[in-house]
Design an enzyme around this catalytic site. Structure first.
Site, PDB file in Angstrom:
ATOM      1  CG  HIS A 106     -59.099   1.487 -10.092  1.00  0.00           C
ATOM      2  ND1 HIS A 106     -59.670   0.263  -9.812  1.00  0.00           N
ATOM      3  CD2 HIS A 106     -59.854   2.028 -11.099  1.00  0.00           C
ATOM      4  CE1 HIS A 106     -60.694   0.057 -10.614  1.00  0.00           C
ATOM      5  NE2 HIS A 106     -60.835   1.121 -11.397  1.00  0.00           N
ATOM      6  CG  HIS A 159     -57.466  -0.022 -14.888  1.00  0.00           C
ATOM      7  ND1 HIS A 159     -58.210  -0.667 -15.866  1.00  0.00           N
ATOM      8  CD2 HIS A 159     -58.326   0.840 -14.267  1.00  0.00           C
ATOM      9  CE1 HIS A 159     -59.451  -0.233 -15.822  1.00  0.00           C
ATOM     10  NE2 HIS A 159     -59.553   0.697 -14.875  1.00  0.00           N
ATOM     11  CG  HIS A 163     -61.585   4.524 -12.922  1.00  0.00           C
ATOM     12  ND1 HIS A 163     -61.084   3.542 -13.757  1.00  0.00           N
ATOM     13  CD2 HIS A 163     -61.058   5.697 -13.384  1.00  0.00           C
ATOM     14  CE1 HIS A 163     -60.307   4.086 -14.674  1.00  0.00           C
ATOM     15  NE2 HIS A 163     -60.272   5.391 -14.467  1.00  0.00           N
ATOM     16  CG  ASP A 210     -66.422   1.614 -11.943  1.00  0.00           C
ATOM     17  OD1 ASP A 210     -65.377   2.281 -11.794  1.00  0.00           O
ATOM     18  OD2 ASP A 210     -66.513   0.682 -12.769  1.00  0.00           O
ATOM     19  CG  HIS A 211     -63.533  -0.087  -8.923  1.00  0.00           C
ATOM     20  ND1 HIS A 211     -63.327  -1.433  -8.740  1.00  0.00           N
ATOM     21  CD2 HIS A 211     -63.888   0.068 -10.230  1.00  0.00           C
ATOM     22  CE1 HIS A 211     -63.538  -2.077  -9.889  1.00  0.00           C
ATOM     23  NE2 HIS A 211     -63.883  -1.173 -10.795  1.00  0.00           N
TER      24      HIS A 211
END
Length: 256
Positions: A64, A145, A66, A68-69
């Protein structure tokens, strides 16, 4: 790797921002000379290069969007096109709907759209999407999510790994993880959420998903700032009879 095993190397698993010694979410999945970068969270591009060059990747898979990914896709773009990499063709990149335009929007600083497709051959994921990279088979499922998000099952003839991405417990993840050799499952939440607020697993939730799916092994990852790795493993192990480990940064796990 003639026996069909998978190697899972943890590049980082911190959330929601890196620690001094642990980048955000990123993993390298390898079988022989085939390599897939699975999530490209903040700081993961550096340790990735301990194992492979960018031009040695067979695919990139993003759960996804975001930061931090996915944030290190931005610096990977510069590395692939404007540095010491001689890229013969764009790297296959599998990500949620809107991935290419999101990258281009961030990288564009003029009226001309940044040519992200020169670095990445982007394919948008959907529930049930299937792809291959060398001997690896990738099956993606939509998960829960709050934004478009996916989990993935990566298989060879001899091993199977399922990665949850970020998600609350949900039937599609449990189905995807059925009888897998290892479930790499996030455990960010330290307490059960209020009604309607759940977007992550607790350690107990990760254990329940692994137990219901019949996973042979549970590796908890993406543990939140209010838990230690040991606490997460202890809490998960109380609800799951198989082996439980924490995804330690810069460690390689053999699967299968």
């Amino acid at each position: 790797m003639p026996d069909g095993r998978l190697d899972l190397t943890v590049l980082g698993c911190a959330t929601p921002y890196p620690t001094a010694d642990n980048p955000c979410s990123g993993y390298l999945v390898s079988s022989g000379n085939t390599h897939v970068w699975m999530d490209a969270g903040s700081g993961t591009l550096g340790p990735l290069q301990r194992y492979v060059r960018l031009d040695e990747l067979d695919a990139i898979w993003i759960s996804h969007l975001h930061a931090d990914h996915s944030a290190d896709l931005l610096t990977a773009y510069y590395g692939l096109l404007f540095s010491d990499i001689d890229l013969p063709s764009p790297i296959p990149l599998y990500g949620p709907p809107g991935t290419a335009d999101r990258l281009a929007h961030f990288l564009t600083n003029t009226p001309t759209r940044s040519p992200v497709e020169s670095a990445f051959a982007v394919t948008e994921l959907y529930d049930g999407h299937r792809a291959t990279a060398g001997p690896l088979r990738l099956t993606s499922r939509a998960v829960s999510h709050g934004i478009p998000a996916f989990a993935v099952r990566i298989e060879t003839e001899g091993a199977s790994l399922v990665y949850s991405g970020d998600t609350a417990p949900c039937p599609s993840l449990t189905e995807l993880a059925e009888d897998c050799d290892a479930l790499l499952c996030e455990a960010e939440s330290d307490r059960p959420p209020s009604e309607g607020e759940q977007v992550h697993h607790t350690p107990e939730g990760a254990a329940a998903t692994a137990r219901t799916a019949g996973a042979a092994r549970l590796i908890v990852t993406h543990v939140g700032r209010f838990l230690t790795a040991r606490q997460a493993v202890t809490r998960a192990a109380a609800r799951y009879d198989g082996p439980v480990e924490h995804a330690a940064s810069d460690v390689t796990y053999s699967i299968g």
